[in-house]
Design a protein around this motif. Sequence first.
Motif, PDB file in Angstrom:
ATOM      1  N   LEU A  34       0.824  -1.210   0.000  1.00 29.98           N
ATOM      2  CA  LEU A  34       0.000   0.000   0.000  1.00 29.98           C
ATOM      3  C   LEU A  34       0.856   1.257   0.000  1.00 29.98           C
ATOM      4  O   LEU A  34       0.487   2.281  -0.585  1.00 29.98           O
ATOM      5  CB  LEU A  34      -0.958   0.014   1.185  1.00 29.98           C
ATOM      6  N   GLY A  37       1.460   2.467  -3.335  1.00 24.14           N
ATOM      7  CA  GLY A  37       0.258   2.835  -4.079  1.00 24.14           C
ATOM      8  C   GLY A  37       0.273   4.209  -4.716  1.00 24.14           C
ATOM      9  O   GLY A  37       0.014   4.333  -5.922  1.00 24.14           O
ATOM     10  N   ILE A  40       2.544   4.237  -7.709  1.00 22.71           N
ATOM     11  CA  ILE A  40       2.007   3.428  -8.812  1.00 22.71           C
ATOM     12  C   ILE A  40       0.917   4.197  -9.532  1.00 22.71           C
ATOM     13  O   ILE A  40       0.892   4.263 -10.765  1.00 22.71           O
ATOM     14  CB  ILE A  40       1.492   2.070  -8.305  1.00 22.71           C
ATOM     15  N   VAL A  41       0.007   4.773  -8.773  1.00 23.66           N
ATOM     16  CA  VAL A  41      -1.102   5.518  -9.378  1.00 23.66           C
ATOM     17  C   VAL A  41      -0.564   6.673 -10.221  1.00 23.66           C
ATOM     18  O   VAL A  41      -0.990   6.875 -11.372  1.00 23.66           O
ATOM     19  CB  VAL A  41      -2.082   6.008  -8.290  1.00 23.66           C
ATOM     20  N   VAL A  71      -6.716   3.300  -7.163  1.00 23.66           N
ATOM     21  CA  VAL A  71      -6.444   3.173  -5.723  1.00 23.66           C
ATOM     22  C   VAL A  71      -7.334   2.079  -5.131  1.00 23.66           C
ATOM     23  O   VAL A  71      -6.871   1.225  -4.360  1.00 23.66           O
ATOM     24  CB  VAL A  71      -6.671   4.519  -4.984  1.00 23.66           C
ATOM     25  N   TRP A  74      -6.035  -1.296  -6.314  1.00 24.60           N
ATOM     26  CA  TRP A  74      -4.783  -1.613  -5.645  1.00 24.60           C
ATOM     27  C   TRP A  74      -5.040  -2.067  -4.207  1.00 24.60           C
ATOM     28  O   TRP A  74      -4.515  -3.090  -3.758  1.00 24.60           O
ATOM     29  CB  TRP A  74      -3.855  -0.407  -5.689  1.00 24.60           C
ATOM     30  N   THR A  75      -5.877  -1.324  -3.503  1.00 24.83           N
ATOM     31  CA  THR A  75      -6.183  -1.643  -2.111  1.00 24.83           C
ATOM     32  C   THR A  75      -6.849  -3.006  -2.013  1.00 24.83           C
ATOM     33  O   THR A  75      -6.470  -3.835  -1.182  1.00 24.83           O
ATOM     34  CB  THR A  75      -7.080  -0.551  -1.492  1.00 24.83           C
ATOM     35  N   VAL A  78      -4.235  -5.857  -2.827  1.00 19.19           N
ATOM     36  CA  VAL A  78      -3.210  -6.164  -1.829  1.00 19.19           C
ATOM     37  C   VAL A  78      -3.808  -6.565  -0.481  1.00 19.19           C
ATOM     38  O   VAL A  78      -3.194  -7.336   0.256  1.00 19.19           O
ATOM     39  CB  VAL A  78      -2.171  -5.031  -1.659  1.00 19.19           C
ATOM     40  N   VAL A 114       2.100  -2.517 -14.012  1.00 18.19           N
ATOM     41  CA  VAL A 114       1.972  -2.617 -12.554  1.00 18.19           C
ATOM     42  C   VAL A 114       2.889  -3.722 -12.019  1.00 18.19           C
ATOM     43  O   VAL A 114       3.592  -3.523 -11.022  1.00 18.19           O
ATOM     44  CB  VAL A 114       0.509  -2.845 -12.129  1.00 18.19           C
TER      45      VAL A 114
END
Length: 194
Positions: A34, A37, A40-41, A71, A74-75, A78, A114
Amino acid sequence: MHEIARQAIEQTPPAIRVTPEQASVIAAHADELLALGPEIVQAFYDTLYGHEPTEAVFGEGERPMREQTLVDWWTRTVRGPIDDNYWSWMAMVGLIHVIRRVTNPMMLAMAEFVADFVAANQGRLGLPPEEAHQVAEAFRRVAGMTGSVITWGYDHAVSSALFEVAGMPEALLARLRDAEIKEALVGARQEVGN
C-alpha cells in the motif's frame, strides 16, 4: 460475472494461475505494498496520459476519478481476498473496458506495467530479498491472471452484444469469424513472408 471469470480461469493452465499461497504472500505484505500505491497511481496515469491513444480514452477533468478507481483496485488487490468475487470483479472490468473503448493491448500493457513497477521496487518493501522476490512474483501472477480474466470478459461482452443485436448464436458467429480469419491469414502470410 462469476461464470465468465470461472471460464477464463479454467482456460488458464494451472501452473500460471494465482495460488492461495501467492495471494497470502501479497496479503501478508499489504501495508508495504500500500505504501507504493501513490507512486504506482501517479506513474500509471502519467504513462496513460503521456500516450495519445490511451489519453483519448479519458474525458476532460476525469483523471482524479480514474486515479481513485486504481487506488480502489490496488487496495482490494493487496488487502485481499483474491477469490472468486475478485475475479468476477475483473470480468466486469472487461465490460467496462468495452464501453470506455479501452482496448486489450492497452489493458494488458498496463497490467504488465503494474507488475513491472512492483518488481522494480521490491527492494523498497523493507523485506528480506527472498521474501520481496516472492511478493513481486506473486504480483506478476496476479497481473497475468487479471489480464486473462479481463480480456475474456471483454471478448465475451462483444460476442454477447453481437448475439443480442444480430440474433446469431455464438457458435455461428465463431464459424463466420473463423472463415474470415482464414482468409485474412492468407494475406497476412504473404505480407510477412511466412
